[in-house]
Design a protein around this motif. Sequence first.
Motif, PDB file in Angstrom:
ATOM      1  N   ASP A  26      -1.143 -10.197   7.003  1.00 25.76           N
ATOM      2  CA  ASP A  26      -1.918  -8.976   7.214  1.00 25.76           C
ATOM      3  C   ASP A  26      -0.902  -7.887   7.526  1.00 25.76           C
ATOM      4  O   ASP A  26      -0.402  -7.792   8.651  1.00 25.76           O
ATOM      5  CB  ASP A  26      -2.900  -9.171   8.369  1.00 25.76           C
ATOM      6  CG  ASP A  26      -3.732  -7.930   8.665  1.00 25.76           C
ATOM      7  OD1 ASP A  26      -3.355  -6.826   8.224  1.00 25.76           O
ATOM      8  OD2 ASP A  26      -4.762  -8.057   9.355  1.00 25.76           O
TER       9      ASP A  26
ATOM     10  N   SER B  50      -6.164  -4.952  -3.251  1.00 29.14           N
ATOM     11  CA  SER B  50      -6.244  -3.797  -2.353  1.00 29.14           C
ATOM     12  C   SER B  50      -4.960  -3.575  -1.558  1.00 29.14           C
ATOM     13  O   SER B  50      -4.863  -2.615  -0.793  1.00 29.14           O
ATOM     14  CB  SER B  50      -7.418  -3.977  -1.385  1.00 29.14           C
ATOM     15  OG  SER B  50      -7.212  -5.117  -0.558  1.00 29.14           O
TER      16      SER B  50
ATOM     17  N   THR C  44      -3.845  -5.150   0.958  1.00 33.72           N
ATOM     18  CA  THR C  44      -4.046  -5.333   2.395  1.00 33.72           C
ATOM     19  C   THR C  44      -3.599  -6.710   2.866  1.00 33.72           C
ATOM     20  O   THR C  44      -3.311  -6.903   4.045  1.00 33.72           O
ATOM     21  CB  THR C  44      -5.527  -5.151   2.759  1.00 33.72           C
ATOM     22  OG1 THR C  44      -6.316  -6.065   1.982  1.00 33.72           O
ATOM     23  CG2 THR C  44      -5.975  -3.725   2.476  1.00 33.72           C
ATOM     24  N   ARG C  45      -3.577  -7.678   1.959  1.00 34.31           N
ATOM     25  CA  ARG C  45      -3.149  -9.036   2.280  1.00 34.31           C
ATOM     26  C   ARG C  45      -2.062  -9.464   1.294  1.00 34.31           C
ATOM     27  O   ARG C  45      -2.103  -9.116   0.115  1.00 34.31           O
ATOM     28  CB  ARG C  45      -4.314 -10.030   2.196  1.00 34.31           C
ATOM     29  CG  ARG C  45      -5.412  -9.802   3.212  1.00 34.31           C
ATOM     30  CD  ARG C  45      -4.963 -10.211   4.609  1.00 34.31           C
ATOM     31  NE  ARG C  45      -6.084 -10.226   5.542  1.00 34.31           N
ATOM     32  CZ  ARG C  45      -6.521  -9.170   6.197  1.00 34.31           C
ATOM     33  NH1 ARG C  45      -5.947  -7.991   5.996  1.00 34.31           N
ATOM     34  NH2 ARG C  45      -7.528  -9.269   7.049  1.00 34.31           N
TER      35      ARG C  45
ATOM     36  N   GLU D  50      -0.971  -4.544   7.725  1.00 33.08           N
ATOM     37  CA  GLU D  50      -1.286  -3.433   8.618  1.00 33.08           C
ATOM     38  C   GLU D  50      -1.182  -3.849  10.084  1.00 33.08           C
ATOM     39  O   GLU D  50      -0.685  -3.102  10.925  1.00 33.08           O
ATOM     40  CB  GLU D  50      -2.689  -2.898   8.319  1.00 33.08           C
ATOM     41  CG  GLU D  50      -3.075  -1.674   9.135  1.00 33.08           C
ATOM     42  CD  GLU D  50      -2.218  -0.458   8.828  1.00 33.08           C
ATOM     43  OE1 GLU D  50      -2.034   0.370   9.741  1.00 33.08           O
ATOM     44  OE2 GLU D  50      -1.726  -0.337   7.681  1.00 33.08           O
TER      45      GLU D  50
ATOM     46  N   PRO E 291       0.820  -1.212   0.000  1.00 35.28           N
ATOM     47  CA  PRO E 291       0.000   0.000   0.000  1.00 35.28           C
ATOM     48  C   PRO E 291       0.856   1.265   0.000  1.00 35.28           C
ATOM     49  O   PRO E 291       1.993   1.271   0.474  1.00 35.28           O
ATOM     50  CB  PRO E 291      -0.792  -0.126   1.307  1.00 35.28           C
ATOM     51  CG  PRO E 291       0.088  -0.950   2.200  1.00 35.28           C
ATOM     52  CD  PRO E 291       0.779  -1.924   1.286  1.00 35.28           C
TER      53      PRO E 291
END
Length: 368
Positions: free
Chosen positions: A248, A230, A232-233, A250, A163
């Motif tokens: 994960d 996205s 995120t993963r 984040e 990200p």
Amino acid sequence: MPYFTLIMKKSRFIVLLVALGCNIPHEDSRLVFTEKQLPTPIQLKGEKLDFGLEFALNPKEILLKDQNLIVAEGKSLQNEKVHLLDLRGQKYRRSVGKDGLGPGEITIGYPLLDSGEPDIFWVYDTQQFKFSAFSIKDTSSLAIRQFKGLDIPLYITSVDWGPNNTLLVNLVDGWVKYFQLNTDGDTIRYFGSWENMLDGRELPQGVKREDLQPNLLASLHQGKIKSNPSKTRFVKAGTHVDFIDIIDIENEEVITVYGPIDELPEFRVSMNQGFQMPAFDLSKLTLKYLDIYAGDKSFFALYSGKSFREISEDSNLNRLFEFDYDGKVLNHYQLDFPLIGFTVDEINRKIYGISTDMDPGIVLFDLN
């Protein structure tokens, strides 16, 4: 070579602490599945696609981008290292990747990376430690932008875009499994420990856990990293060890899934330029996960179970396992072509594989 020299200068203090074993977050859970626990396999019938190519294709990696297949060449080429294939018209568009060390040039056309930018794909040149962006719409064979982003080479073994213009990477040495870096060379976060990968594992005869160095464990557990759309993963799957890390980023949490064999390959400890390396027993070594695709709500892993010499044979063909991000096996697909890589069109429920048979090419599997 001191471990902290493998990271950019801005991050030396953080990495030196890590090298000394300070406060490395641990994995959150360990899951195991066996052959008996797999769902009944769904038979998929593949179809070789004809893109009107006037040259023999020897594909190494594949990426789906804006209804274009981006295919990296496996054989050594002076130029045209990456091919663009139009799925809408099922035709060859052009090739990119001019060989060289100059601006816009590359020396190797893979791994292929997707940052999420429209009409853009990336190549990480492992010989130059250089990231190169190519435009699908541009007519030039040169990269439209490039960066190293580091004061010194970063010895990356696996990488994908994360990200906010960051990268998630594995490094060749050090106990830390994952680093999130930005393109300016700053460490955003780090987490996971290679040492934890030995918990509950039986080592080959004569190998002692306390004698193993981190670079050996990192090499033993090498494999590809892929991010979901996205960012995120992330998923990392082992080439020689049948493990999958579900990441994960984040929350800095990792679920590790082992299977369907759940054992380490036979190896002995060898030395290479002062570093420990695993020397495998090639008579027993089999390939495990050849490629992965991280989707929106699930991910796919391409499992081999065969030796490198057997990889092109039409017996004991590859399988695809589909998992959710909690590590549960959702589906088990039996393929009818030997593949070395694949990508997934989640919207149209199609799988595009690159075959390693006598006539390598693009194979379509329909999940509908």
